[in-house]
Structures are given as C-alpha cells and as structure tokens.
Scaffold this motif. Sequence first.
Motif, PDB file in Angstrom:
ATOM      1  N   GLU A  32     -46.881 -11.445 122.832  1.00  0.00           N
ATOM      2  CA  GLU A  32     -48.151 -11.334 122.083  1.00  0.00           C
ATOM      3  C   GLU A  32     -49.125 -10.315 122.684  1.00  0.00           C
ATOM      4  O   GLU A  32     -50.079  -9.899 122.024  1.00  0.00           O
ATOM      5  CB  GLU A  32     -48.837 -12.701 121.886  1.00  0.00           C
ATOM      6  CG  GLU A  32     -49.246 -13.409 123.132  1.00  0.00           C
ATOM      7  CD  GLU A  32     -48.184 -14.441 123.566  1.00  0.00           C
ATOM      8  OE1 GLU A  32     -48.581 -15.423 124.186  1.00  0.00           O
ATOM      9  OE2 GLU A  32     -46.984 -14.258 123.281  1.00  0.00           O
ATOM     10  N   ASN A  33     -48.853  -9.894 123.926  1.00  0.00           N
ATOM     11  CA  ASN A  33     -49.694  -8.839 124.527  1.00  0.00           C
ATOM     12  C   ASN A  33     -49.160  -7.438 124.248  1.00  0.00           C
ATOM     13  O   ASN A  33     -49.651  -6.457 124.796  1.00  0.00           O
ATOM     14  CB  ASN A  33     -49.820  -9.057 126.037  1.00  0.00           C
ATOM     15  CG  ASN A  33     -50.716 -10.238 126.325  1.00  0.00           C
ATOM     16  OD1 ASN A  33     -51.634 -10.521 125.563  1.00  0.00           O
ATOM     17  ND2 ASN A  33     -50.452 -10.947 127.403  1.00  0.00           N
ATOM     18  N   ILE A  34     -48.127  -7.381 123.412  1.00  0.00           N
ATOM     19  CA  ILE A  34     -47.565  -6.082 123.031  1.00  0.00           C
ATOM     20  C   ILE A  34     -47.863  -5.842 121.551  1.00  0.00           C
ATOM     21  O   ILE A  34     -47.569  -6.691 120.708  1.00  0.00           O
ATOM     22  CB  ILE A  34     -46.043  -6.067 123.295  1.00  0.00           C
ATOM     23  CG1 ILE A  34     -45.803  -6.168 124.808  1.00  0.00           C
ATOM     24  CG2 ILE A  34     -45.387  -4.820 122.710  1.00  0.00           C
ATOM     25  CD1 ILE A  34     -44.367  -6.313 125.216  1.00  0.00           C
ATOM     26  N   ILE A  35     -48.490  -4.716 121.281  1.00  0.00           N
ATOM     27  CA  ILE A  35     -48.864  -4.379 119.900  1.00  0.00           C
ATOM     28  C   ILE A  35     -48.051  -3.151 119.506  1.00  0.00           C
ATOM     29  O   ILE A  35     -48.009  -2.171 120.257  1.00  0.00           O
ATOM     30  CB  ILE A  35     -50.367  -4.051 119.812  1.00  0.00           C
ATOM     31  CG1 ILE A  35     -51.193  -5.222 120.354  1.00  0.00           C
ATOM     32  CG2 ILE A  35     -50.785  -3.697 118.381  1.00  0.00           C
ATOM     33  CD1 ILE A  35     -52.585  -4.840 120.790  1.00  0.00           C
ATOM     34  N   VAL A  36     -47.424  -3.223 118.351  1.00  0.00           N
ATOM     35  CA  VAL A  36     -46.559  -2.117 117.948  1.00  0.00           C
ATOM     36  C   VAL A  36     -46.997  -1.585 116.592  1.00  0.00           C
ATOM     37  O   VAL A  36     -47.261  -2.362 115.664  1.00  0.00           O
ATOM     38  CB  VAL A  36     -45.077  -2.586 117.872  1.00  0.00           C
ATOM     39  CG1 VAL A  36     -44.168  -1.410 117.531  1.00  0.00           C
ATOM     40  CG2 VAL A  36     -44.640  -3.210 119.194  1.00  0.00           C
ATOM     41  N   THR A  37     -47.087  -0.269 116.492  1.00  0.00           N
ATOM     42  CA  THR A  37     -47.401   0.351 115.211  1.00  0.00           C
ATOM     43  C   THR A  37     -46.529   1.590 115.035  1.00  0.00           C
ATOM     44  O   THR A  37     -45.932   2.079 116.004  1.00  0.00           O
ATOM     45  CB  THR A  37     -48.912   0.695 115.121  1.00  0.00           C
ATOM     46  OG1 THR A  37     -49.212   1.123 113.794  1.00  0.00           O
ATOM     47  CG2 THR A  37     -49.315   1.790 116.099  1.00  0.00           C
ATOM     48  N   ASN A  38     -46.411   2.059 113.791  1.00  0.00           N
ATOM     49  CA  ASN A  38     -45.623   3.279 113.556  1.00  0.00           C
ATOM     50  C   ASN A  38     -46.316   4.085 112.475  1.00  0.00           C
ATOM     51  O   ASN A  38     -47.517   3.899 112.239  1.00  0.00           O
ATOM     52  CB  ASN A  38     -44.158   2.928 113.218  1.00  0.00           C
ATOM     53  CG  ASN A  38     -44.016   2.068 111.981  1.00  0.00           C
ATOM     54  OD1 ASN A  38     -44.982   1.787 111.274  1.00  0.00           O
ATOM     55  ND2 ASN A  38     -42.802   1.623 111.719  1.00  0.00           N
ATOM     56  N   LYS A  39     -45.572   4.949 111.809  1.00  0.00           N
ATOM     57  CA  LYS A  39     -46.233   5.777 110.801  1.00  0.00           C
ATOM     58  C   LYS A  39     -46.267   5.068 109.442  1.00  0.00           C
ATOM     59  O   LYS A  39     -47.321   4.868 108.858  1.00  0.00           O
ATOM     60  CB  LYS A  39     -45.537   7.125 110.679  1.00  0.00           C
ATOM     61  CG  LYS A  39     -46.287   8.050 109.763  1.00  0.00           C
ATOM     62  CD  LYS A  39     -45.736   9.428 109.803  1.00  0.00           C
ATOM     63  CE  LYS A  39     -46.652  10.336 108.969  1.00  0.00           C
ATOM     64  NZ  LYS A  39     -46.174  11.695 108.960  1.00  0.00           N
ATOM     65  N   SER A  40     -45.078   4.658 108.954  1.00  0.00           N
ATOM     66  CA  SER A  40     -45.052   4.106 107.594  1.00  0.00           C
ATOM     67  C   SER A  40     -43.960   3.064 107.354  1.00  0.00           C
ATOM     68  O   SER A  40     -43.935   2.446 106.293  1.00  0.00           O
ATOM     69  CB  SER A  40     -44.858   5.256 106.603  1.00  0.00           C
ATOM     70  OG  SER A  40     -43.719   6.005 106.986  1.00  0.00           O
ATOM     71  N   ASN A  41     -43.064   2.865 108.310  1.00  0.00           N
ATOM     72  CA  ASN A  41     -41.931   1.972 108.071  1.00  0.00           C
ATOM     73  C   ASN A  41     -42.317   0.511 108.367  1.00  0.00           C
ATOM     74  O   ASN A  41     -42.080  -0.020 109.454  1.00  0.00           O
ATOM     75  CB  ASN A  41     -40.750   2.433 108.952  1.00  0.00           C
ATOM     76  CG  ASN A  41     -39.471   1.699 108.620  1.00  0.00           C
ATOM     77  OD1 ASN A  41     -39.492   0.656 107.971  1.00  0.00           O
ATOM     78  ND2 ASN A  41     -38.352   2.231 109.083  1.00  0.00           N
ATOM     79  N   HIS A  42     -42.896  -0.137 107.354  1.00  0.00           N
ATOM     80  CA  HIS A  42     -43.391  -1.505 107.545  1.00  0.00           C
ATOM     81  C   HIS A  42     -42.262  -2.505 107.752  1.00  0.00           C
ATOM     82  O   HIS A  42     -42.409  -3.479 108.482  1.00  0.00           O
ATOM     83  CB  HIS A  42     -44.268  -1.927 106.348  1.00  0.00           C
ATOM     84  CG  HIS A  42     -45.466  -1.039 106.173  1.00  0.00           C
ATOM     85  ND1 HIS A  42     -46.273  -1.062 105.066  1.00  0.00           N
ATOM     86  CD2 HIS A  42     -45.970  -0.081 106.978  1.00  0.00           C
ATOM     87  CE1 HIS A  42     -47.221  -0.144 105.206  1.00  0.00           C
ATOM     88  NE2 HIS A  42     -47.049   0.460 106.351  1.00  0.00           N
ATOM     89  N   GLU A  43     -41.134  -2.245 107.092  1.00  0.00           N
ATOM     90  CA  GLU A  43     -39.982  -3.164 107.261  1.00  0.00           C
ATOM     91  C   GLU A  43     -39.540  -3.190 108.717  1.00  0.00           C
ATOM     92  O   GLU A  43     -39.180  -4.239 109.256  1.00  0.00           O
ATOM     93  CB  GLU A  43     -38.801  -2.697 106.410  1.00  0.00           C
ATOM     94  CG  GLU A  43     -38.893  -3.152 104.984  1.00  0.00           C
ATOM     95  CD  GLU A  43     -37.842  -2.484 104.116  1.00  0.00           C
ATOM     96  OE1 GLU A  43     -36.778  -2.076 104.633  1.00  0.00           O
ATOM     97  OE2 GLU A  43     -38.105  -2.355 102.906  1.00  0.00           O
ATOM     98  N   LYS A  44     -39.572  -2.016 109.337  1.00  0.00           N
ATOM     99  CA  LYS A  44     -39.175  -1.933 110.753  1.00  0.00           C
ATOM    100  C   LYS A  44     -40.133  -2.777 111.605  1.00  0.00           C
ATOM    101  O   LYS A  44     -39.698  -3.528 112.484  1.00  0.00           O
ATOM    102  CB  LYS A  44     -39.181  -0.462 111.184  1.00  0.00           C
ATOM    103  CG  LYS A  44     -38.906  -0.209 112.659  1.00  0.00           C
ATOM    104  CD  LYS A  44     -37.430  -0.294 112.986  1.00  0.00           C
ATOM    105  CE  LYS A  44     -37.101  -0.127 114.450  1.00  0.00           C
ATOM    106  NZ  LYS A  44     -36.972   1.251 114.888  1.00  0.00           N
TER     107      LYS A  44
END
Length: 275
Positions: A32-44
Amino acid sequence: MLEGKKVAFIGAGSMAESIFAGLISEQLLDAENIIVTNKSNHEKLQRLHSQYGVSITTSHKEAMEKAEVIVLAMKPKHIEESAHTLKEHLHDQHLLISVLAGVSTSYMEQLFGGNPAIIRTMPNTSAKVGASATVICAGQYATEDHIQMARALFSAVGAVSILHESEIDRITGISGSGPAYMYYFVEAMEEAAAEAGLPEEESKELIIQTLAGAAKRLRSSEKTPKELYQEVMSPNGTTEAAFRVLEENNVAAHFKDAMKASMKRAAELGSSPES
Ligand SMILES: NC(=O)C1=CN([C@@H]2O[C@H](COP(=O)(O)OP(=O)(O)OC[C@H]3O[C@@H](n4cnc5c(N)ncnc54)[C@H](OP(=O)(O)O)[C@@H]3O)[C@@H](O)[C@H]2O)C=CC1
Ligand SMILES: O=C(O)[C@@H]1CCC=N1
C-alpha cells in the motif's frame, strides 16, 4: 531509511514491475506504500493492483503528492513529456530515481528545472527475484542521504554498486541488458535439447541448474572463466568438440559486438532520448 515513505512508479512496464515486486517480496515496503501509474493502459494498472495489492492511480499529480520517492520508469523517449507534467508537482522533499537507459542526470535536471535531487540507476529485471545487479550515481543536487536512500531501495532487490555517471551507458550493455543474453543462451540450449529428442521438463531443469551452478562457481572460485571452462574440457572430449564450433564461428567476437551495440544504443538514447 525508507520507513514510512511512499514510493511512486511513473511507468508500469517490466522494469517497474520487477522492482516493486522485489520490494514487496523482500518486505522493504508494504504494497500500500507503493503507488503505480502509467500513461494510458488502465487494464495493466488493474492487473498490478490485483496481483500485488499496490495502489494505482491514473493521476500523476496524485502520485507526486502522495509519494516522497518518485521512480521514473517510462521509456527514455517519454521523459520529456512526462517531466513536463510532473515538474509542476515537484517539491524540495522529493527524490527522483531514474531507471532510464542513457538519459543523463544533467538532462533530467534541465527538464525538471530548479535543483531536483536525482539519482540515476541501471538495475535489471532480476530485481523481481531480489537478484538485480544495480548501478547508481548521483546528480549534482542529490545529497549523501539521497544516495543512501536509493542504495537501501535497490539493496532490497539485489546487489548495488556506485559508479561514475560516465560509466553507466557502458555498464548498461553488460548488466542492464545482461539477463536477456543469458535467457537467449538458455533458449538455444533448450532448443538443442529438444532437437536431440530429450524430454522438455527434465532438460529445462538441468539447464537452469547448470547455469545456477556455473554462477555459484564463478562467485566462489579464484579461477578465471577461462580456467573454469578448461576444467570442463577433457582432452579430445565433448566440450572440446563444442568449443571448436564456437571458435570456428567466432562466437565470442560476435557476442562482444552485441554488447558494444547495446552500449552504443545507450549513448544514442542519451544524446537523443526521443529516438
Ligand atoms: N526492461 C529492462 O530490463 C530494463 C529497463 N530499463 C529502463 O526502464 C524503463 C522502462 O523500460 P520497460 O519497463 O522495459 O518499458 P515498458 O515499455 O515495459 O514500460 C514503459 C512504461 O512507461 C509508461 N509510460 C509511457 N509514457 C509515459 C508517460 N508520459 N508518463 C508515465 N508513464 C508513461 C507506459 O505506460 P502505457 O503502457 O500506459 O503506455 C509503460 O507502463 C526504460 O527507460 C528502460 O531504459 C532499465 C533497466 C533494465
Ligand atoms: O533494452 C533496453 O533499452 C533496456 C535498458 C537495459 C535493459 N533494457
């Protein structure tokens, strides 16, 4: 050093996943202390949340606001657009850790503006099993504490060496791309076993154990690689027959050329990250 800190990954590809999967399994950070984001691949992102329990967000602003340590894990060609979005949320308490091949700390400092604390690293995907060989170097605004924080993070997922930044492009061709070379050789060994009609599962296991045993021997022995392979070679035996073919085909020279190409590409990514 990372106790109570949140770490955001900007980019959710194979390198980001290898690192945070390693951090979780090695228990350096709770998911829960790790936050992940990307460009557009929401399924990933959804898949990563279900598989590891990490927090996910499509908002880079939210990732920057919640985390103190920001791991830049997009492709080198995306650093410019990404820095453009991230820089307005960057503050003095942030530490930026880049895993980008080729991209220099001075270029990133210029993109982010101000005096950003940046640590440049070159890990490899073995981070996923706590066995990365990671190299780190510091940008001009990073302090000793920042170096120690990056060292603590990557030590949880393998071995860490500190190198001069001018050496990082070259080491990328050795240890950054390195796991891929090993998998390529293993693939060739598996194919040779299959073509010889050997059972798949048993061959696979024997090949992995052979690789692990050779790595263990390299680590524990005082002998050079040449002395070690000569030890395997009985006069006029099977290994000598194999090496005759390797030498006739200049395999070592071709392999070295491949690593030089990787080093050259790292330098190209640095001089023109958009390529
Ligand atoms: N793979 C490896 O073995 C190693 C890779 N590296 C470095 O790690 C970095 C990532 O490589 P890798 O994981 O293989 O690449 P991937 O292509 O697997 O992942 C790239 C990620 O970056 C995301 N992304 C793209 N543009 C942006 C943006 N503007 N903002 C935020 N995220 C973005 C993508 O999101 P989306 O899917 O939504 O487009 C994707 O999640 C590279 O810089 C590479 O040089 C370093 C060492 C080893
Ligand atoms: O292939 C790449 O560009 C990245 C950097 C090192 C390993 N993978």
